[in-house]
Design a protein around this motif. Structure first.
Motif, PDB file in Angstrom:
ATOM      1  N   MET A  28       0.841  -1.192   0.000  1.00  0.00           N
ATOM      2  CA  MET A  28       0.000   0.000   0.000  1.00  0.00           C
ATOM      3  C   MET A  28       0.877   1.243   0.000  1.00  0.00           C
ATOM      4  O   MET A  28       0.556   2.244  -0.660  1.00  0.00           O
ATOM      5  CB  MET A  28      -0.937  -0.014   1.209  1.00  0.00           C
ATOM      6  CG  MET A  28      -2.142  -0.909   0.969  1.00  0.00           C
ATOM      7  SD  MET A  28      -3.017  -1.336   2.466  1.00  0.00           S
ATOM      8  CE  MET A  28      -3.899   0.147   2.797  1.00  0.00           C
ATOM      9  N   VAL A  46       0.906   4.283  -2.647  1.00  0.00           N
ATOM     10  CA  VAL A  46       0.794   5.704  -2.275  1.00  0.00           C
ATOM     11  C   VAL A  46       1.968   6.497  -2.841  1.00  0.00           C
ATOM     12  O   VAL A  46       1.791   7.577  -3.406  1.00  0.00           O
ATOM     13  CB  VAL A  46       0.741   5.833  -0.740  1.00  0.00           C
ATOM     14  CG1 VAL A  46       0.988   7.268  -0.318  1.00  0.00           C
ATOM     15  CG2 VAL A  46      -0.596   5.359  -0.220  1.00  0.00           C
ATOM     16  N   ILE A  88      -3.255   6.620  -5.104  1.00  0.00           N
ATOM     17  CA  ILE A  88      -3.940   6.666  -3.810  1.00  0.00           C
ATOM     18  C   ILE A  88      -5.276   5.946  -3.882  1.00  0.00           C
ATOM     19  O   ILE A  88      -5.689   5.275  -2.934  1.00  0.00           O
ATOM     20  CB  ILE A  88      -4.096   8.125  -3.356  1.00  0.00           C
ATOM     21  CG1 ILE A  88      -2.684   8.664  -3.161  1.00  0.00           C
ATOM     22  CG2 ILE A  88      -4.900   8.225  -2.074  1.00  0.00           C
ATOM     23  CD1 ILE A  88      -2.553   9.909  -2.405  1.00  0.00           C
ATOM     24  N   ALA A 129      -4.653   2.400  -3.412  1.00  0.00           N
ATOM     25  CA  ALA A 129      -4.414   2.101  -1.998  1.00  0.00           C
ATOM     26  C   ALA A 129      -5.739   2.030  -1.245  1.00  0.00           C
ATOM     27  O   ALA A 129      -5.935   1.160  -0.391  1.00  0.00           O
ATOM     28  CB  ALA A 129      -3.507   3.152  -1.379  1.00  0.00           C
ATOM     29  N   LEU A 130      -6.660   2.926  -1.595  1.00  0.00           N
ATOM     30  CA  LEU A 130      -7.958   2.894  -0.916  1.00  0.00           C
ATOM     31  C   LEU A 130      -8.735   1.640  -1.290  1.00  0.00           C
ATOM     32  O   LEU A 130      -9.396   1.031  -0.444  1.00  0.00           O
ATOM     33  CB  LEU A 130      -8.771   4.149  -1.265  1.00  0.00           C
ATOM     34  CG  LEU A 130      -8.333   5.418  -0.520  1.00  0.00           C
ATOM     35  CD1 LEU A 130      -9.052   6.632  -1.066  1.00  0.00           C
ATOM     36  CD2 LEU A 130      -8.613   5.286   0.972  1.00  0.00           C
ATOM     37  N   ALA A 184      -7.452  -1.021   0.720  1.00  0.00           N
ATOM     38  CA  ALA A 184      -7.937  -0.922   2.094  1.00  0.00           C
ATOM     39  C   ALA A 184      -9.353  -1.474   2.200  1.00  0.00           C
ATOM     40  O   ALA A 184      -9.668  -2.262   3.097  1.00  0.00           O
ATOM     41  CB  ALA A 184      -7.897   0.534   2.554  1.00  0.00           C
TER      42      ALA A 184
END
Lengths: 508, 495
Positions: free
Chosen positions: B407, B411, B416, B419-420, B423
């Motif tokens: 992750m 980033v 990003i 990465a989200l 998540a």
């Protein structure tokens, strides 16, 4: 004592591991001893704490993953010190009053592991270490709710876990972005929170990062509209679970707000005051109204707990020393008072296996000692002067008054609404005639229950009358925090709103 | 007049072949031993295999990074060494799992162990070359051995699984050859390094043809890596294979596939070819998400783990798509951590394996089987829970650090949103891992006396599971040195 923080963190974990060997008969004594030693250690921390020094003390740092800037980095300041003491205190008191019979050994071991994660969160100064303890705290709590809870316990436990887990993953992305920006600015990787505080970012970055951190923290608080897991968790959790959840775990969220987004993104925090305040007001008023509508005593306490957390968030976003000190103090008092209230509901639940107010009435006649303590704690919850809550609630609201008069007045209704639902609860269950046959022969508080509850009453009144020994160290650190934020802020608006009392004093 | 061909032994650099030759010699040795004396015990073969793998590993570690050999078809760069280390470590952990207390059919054949060693050699060839033909040879050697190993489990579903895997594998092989052929047509070479040079020099003249070639390659590797939508065989094959072999298949063929994907796609990514990046981006996101959602609805733990391993593969493919040194190092770190955790989890299923299907007419490991395990076998339940928490990415357990690095790599390269998405996927995956924990810890035990959970256990199995659990818990102390070593290897090969 150079390593007192490590000892505080690792002692309960080690004790938990060794606890597997202790026999079933002596596990309660073992748990109590461990919790007592841990509490004494935290008191020792308090006494060796220099309350005039605003920065971090007892700092420990060991490289963990040096190439990526992750360190085992611990330290306490006035803001975290008392929450650590609160955590060890509530664990001890909760263990004294513990009435679980089933699988006592697993329960006590889980509590000890939970204690480790709680202390860990509050002393961690490295974002990843913070995150590790933050996430790890979910595991024992999942087990406590899921194994000893009510009928819907599994649903409640999973909901609790997934909500917090999902939120904190967003926070993790925020942390990674933060580390990346720090690397961009300095060329060094670092996850140290104190280093991050020094990084100055443009407003738009700040806002996005603020939102990422806020989502993670707000779910834990729990802010409206992320609060829906909490009534389930409380409703289903065993007494000890509710006590620790309300007293300490929720504080992780509000503590995180003070520790992470506020000093890291002062401009964004000021920018976000209005939306956060609106959410807090909804939290305060709406959940208070919902609390009034509840028929289950525990749900009343659970919703009142959310409502009070709203005041804490509001105080935090006052951006001045009075409000933030007040909200940190309110975290402590909320911990003690809501912990006590959950314990009190647990007492009656143990005897009658119901928490419905309609099942009771006239309890004051049957259980006078119980009714006395309940009375005091209801008053404390309402925020009566001379109790701890009054100090916290008053300071939080007084702090926010400088930001917005109208909103503070609206928030002040929390006191009135609190009185309405709490006194209704008291009236319905404790006054009047004893209507139910089963209630006529209820046993009053036993020794260990009295001991646990009276301790909480004493603390509530002591710190309500004389909050100085706690409030002063908090204030020292908060003042330095606020003046730091003031200095760091890049926009004029933020400079205006963040009111550093220290600077005001110097100016005078 | 033809020039006499003279090849100096030095330029052949036979040392690059040594590790594979050791594995092959080991396999042949086992066959010869069986010829000379029948009825030898499986323990002998297991230990011999471990020893051969050990020597093999030593030979791999002794290689000089950055050399070529055997008419330049072998390429020993950093990722070749890393890939082989992962393959050999996983194999050394896997093969002692044959020492069960129950007798299983397949382990009584010495051929099982010989085939296993041939398969390892095949995977080693696959990662240690940038020649499309040798990669293909390695791939097929390994796959053919693997089909047989699955079928040797000798149950109704195993044949189905083996045939399914074989048919799909054959299709993938066809795709691979098509892709390689197009690359050859465009550049006149089958060596990835040369192909890259030619393409660079021509300024990507035949881009549309290349696109077709890359599409075939994605399909071929997609089958091997079980990327969505080429994943459909995975759960069925894992279900039919024995639990340990399923665990092995979730780790080793994938790492071999990753190394090849890194070699083929890494080049495109480094040349900033946007459509390649977009295709991979889409594939990564779909693989992570869809497999996760499928895993949510499974009734059997093994099938859940199969879907979860697809999702993990998608997660790791993101590293190849990102393409920075940090991302590629994170890929190997993730996979090494995944190796211990996932093999541990499958081994836990393996020791609870019962010959008769007493729990469910179809599934060997339905969730209900694990109800209340904490009250019957507390240690086993805690260890299984550790593996699940690690797979879910709960810190400080091992896979959290892998996720953190990947992750973070996302980033740092301004992905990003990716990465989200990662998540969110971690959050979804927590649900199905938690489901097993809920069954083990929070439900009441159904009528069973607990022998079911350790039906198949023996000291070697316990040792391996204990070892995996230990590494799962204390991974954080190993991350830094591992990451340093991995980064050095990855950098040395220019990725």
């Amino acid at each position: 004592m150079d390593h007192i923080l490590s000892i505080l963190v690792l002692f309960p974990a080690l004790a938990g591991l060794l606890g597997f060997v202790v026999s079933k008969e002596s596990i309660r004594a073992y748990g109590l001893t461990v919790a007592a030693i841990e509490f004494l250690l935290s008191l020792w921390l308090w006494f060796s704490f220099d309350s005039h020094y605003p920065g971090f003390q007892f700092v420990e740092m060991l490289p963990l993953i040096p190439s990526f800037g992750i360190n085992y980095y611990l330290g306490v300041d006035g803001i975290s010190l008392f929450i650590v003491v609160l955590s060890t205190f509530i664990t001890l008191v909760g263990l004294i009053a513990l009435s679980v019979e089933k699988d006592l050994k697993n329960m006590i071991i889980s509590l000890l592991f939970l204690e480790m994660t709680m202390v860990g969160v509050f002393v961690a100064l490295d974002a990843i270490v913070f995150y590790v303890f933050w996430e790890l705290s979910l595991v024992p709590m999942l087990y406590i709710i899921g194994a000893w809870g009510g009928n819907l316990r599994i649903y409640a436990a999973i909901k609790f876990f997934l909500y917090t887990f999902a939120g904190s993953l967003v926070m993790l992305v925020g942390m990674l972005v933060m580390a990346y920006l720090y690397h961009q600015a300095t060329g060094v990787w670092s996850f140290s929170i104190t280093e991050w505080h020094r990084l100055i970012l443009p407003l738009d970055y700040q806002i996005w990062l603020f939102i990422a951190f806020f989502i993670g923290l707000a779910i834990k608080v729990p802010m409206f509209p992320f609060h829906t897991w909490l009534p389930y968790a409380h409703g289903q959790a065993p007494t000890i679970g509710s006590v620790i959840l309300a007293a300490v775990l929720l504080k992780m969220g509000t503590y995180g707000l003070v520790r992470l987004p506020l000093p890291m993104f002062p401009d964004a925090s000021v920018y976000m005051i209005f939306p956060v305040a609106v959410l807090s007001l909804i939290m305060i008023i709406y959940t208070a109204m919902v609390a009034y509508a509840q028929e289950d005593m525990k749900q009343v306490v659970a919703y009142s707990s959310i409502s009070h957390m709203g005041v804490i968030v509001l105080g935090t976003f006052a951006m001045n020393a009075v409000g933030i000190s007040g909200s940190v103090f309110f975290m402590l008092s909320h911990g003690i008072v809501s912990g006590a209230l959950f314990m009190l509901v647990g007492v009656i639940y143990d005897r009658r296996h119901t928490k419905l107010m309609s099942e009771f009435g006239g309890l004051a006649k049957v259980m006078p000692r119980y009714a006395t303590i309940m009375g005091i704690m209801v008053m404390a919850s309402v925020g009566l002067p001379l109790t701890m809550s009054f100090v916290g609630e008053f300071l939080s609201l007084a702090g926010f008054y400088k930001v917005s008069h109208a909103m503070t007045i609206l928030a002040g209704t929390s006191i009135i609404l609190g009185a309405v639902y709490m006194l209704t609860l008291y009236k319905k269950s404790f006054f009047g005639e004893v209507t139910k046959e089963e209630n006529k022969n209820l046993k009053d508080l036993n020794g260990k229950e009295s001991m646990a509850l009276w301790t909480l009453v004493l603390v509530t009144i002591w710190l309500g009358v004389y909050p100085k020994p706690v409030l002063e160290p908090i204030n020292t650190s908060v003042e330095s925090l606020v003046s730091f934020m003031h200095k760091k802020a890049i926009t004029d608006e933020a400079k205006k709103v963040i009111a550093p009392t220290v600077i005001e004093r110097e100016a005078k | 007049m033809l020039e006499p061909i003279s090849v100096s032994l030095e330029s052949l650099n036979l040392g690059t072949l040594a590790p594979m030759l050791i594995a092959i010699a080991g396999g042949l040795g086992i066959l010869v031993i069986d010829l000379i004396k029948k009825d030898l015990d499986k323990t002998l073969y297991v230990m011999l295999s471990v020893l051969f793998l050990f020597v093999d590993l030593g030979a791999v570690l002794g290689q000089t990074v950055g050399t070529r050999g055997f008419f330049d078809v072998m390429l020993i760069d950093g990722i070749a060494v890393l890939g082989q280390i992962v393959i050999l470590l996983a194999s050394m952990l896997f093969i002692p799992l044959a020492l069960t207390s129950k007798r299983f059919h397949e382990f009584s054949y010495p051929e099982f162990f010989a085939l296993f060693l041939f398969m390892v050699a095949g995977f080693q060839f696959m990662v240690a070359s940038d020649n499309l033909i040798l990669i293909f040879v390695g791939l097929e050697t390994a796959s053919l051995a693997l089909y047989t190993l699955i079928a040797l489990h000798n149950r109704e579903r195993s044949f189905e699984a083996a045939i399914k895997y074989f048919v799909m594998g054959a299709l993938a092989a066809g795709f691979y050859v098509m892709g390689a052929m197009i690359f050859y047509a465009v550049s006149g070479s089958v060596e990835l390094g040369k192909i890259a040079e030619v393409l660079e020099a021509s300024g990507f003249a035949n881009l549309s043809l290349l696109l077709v070639g890359a599409a075939f390659m994605i399909a071929a590797l997609g089958f091997k890596l079980s990327m969505v939508p080429f994943h459909t065989w995975t759960p069925d094959v894992y279900e039919g294979a024995s639990a340990t072999l399923a665990g092995y298949m979730s780790v080793v063929p994938k790492i071999a596939g990753f190394v090849v994907a890194l070699r083929i796609f890494g080049y495109f990514i480094q040349s900033d070819i946007v459509w390649m990046r977009d295709i991979l981006y889409a594939a990564v996101v779909i693989t992570m998400t869809l497999a996760n959602i499928m895993a949510l609805v499974q009734h059997d733990v093994k099938r859940m783990l199969a879907f979860s391993s697809i999702s993990h593969a998608g997660f790791v493919m993101a590293a190849i798509m990102i393409g920075t040194t940090q991302a590629n190092s994170a890929l190997f770190l993730y996979w090494i951590l995944f190796l211990f955790t996932n093999l541990g989890a499958f081994a836990m299923l393996w020791i609870s394996r019962h010959k008769a299907s007493i729990w469910h007419e179809r599934y060997d490991h339905p969730y209900e089987k694990f109800s209340g395990m904490i009250q019957i076998k507390p240690v086993g339940a805690v260890i299984m829970a550790l593996f699940m928490l690690s797979l879910a990415g709960v810190p400080p357990f091992s896979l959290f650090w892998g996720k953190l690095y990947i992750m973070s790599a996302a980033v740092n390269s301004d992905y990003i949103i990716l990465a989200l998405i990662m998540a969110v996927n971690s959050a979804i995956s927590a649900y199905y891992y938690l489901k097993l924990i809920v069954y083990m810890f929070l439900k009441d035990p159904s009528q069973n006396e607990g022998t079911i959970y350790s039906q198949n256990t023996s000291k070697p199995l316990q040792t391996i599971i204990g070892f995996s659990a230990f590494l799962t818990v204390f991974a954080m102390f190993a991350v830094n040195p591992m990451m340093d070593a991995i980064t050095a290897y990855v950098q040395a090969s220019g990725f």
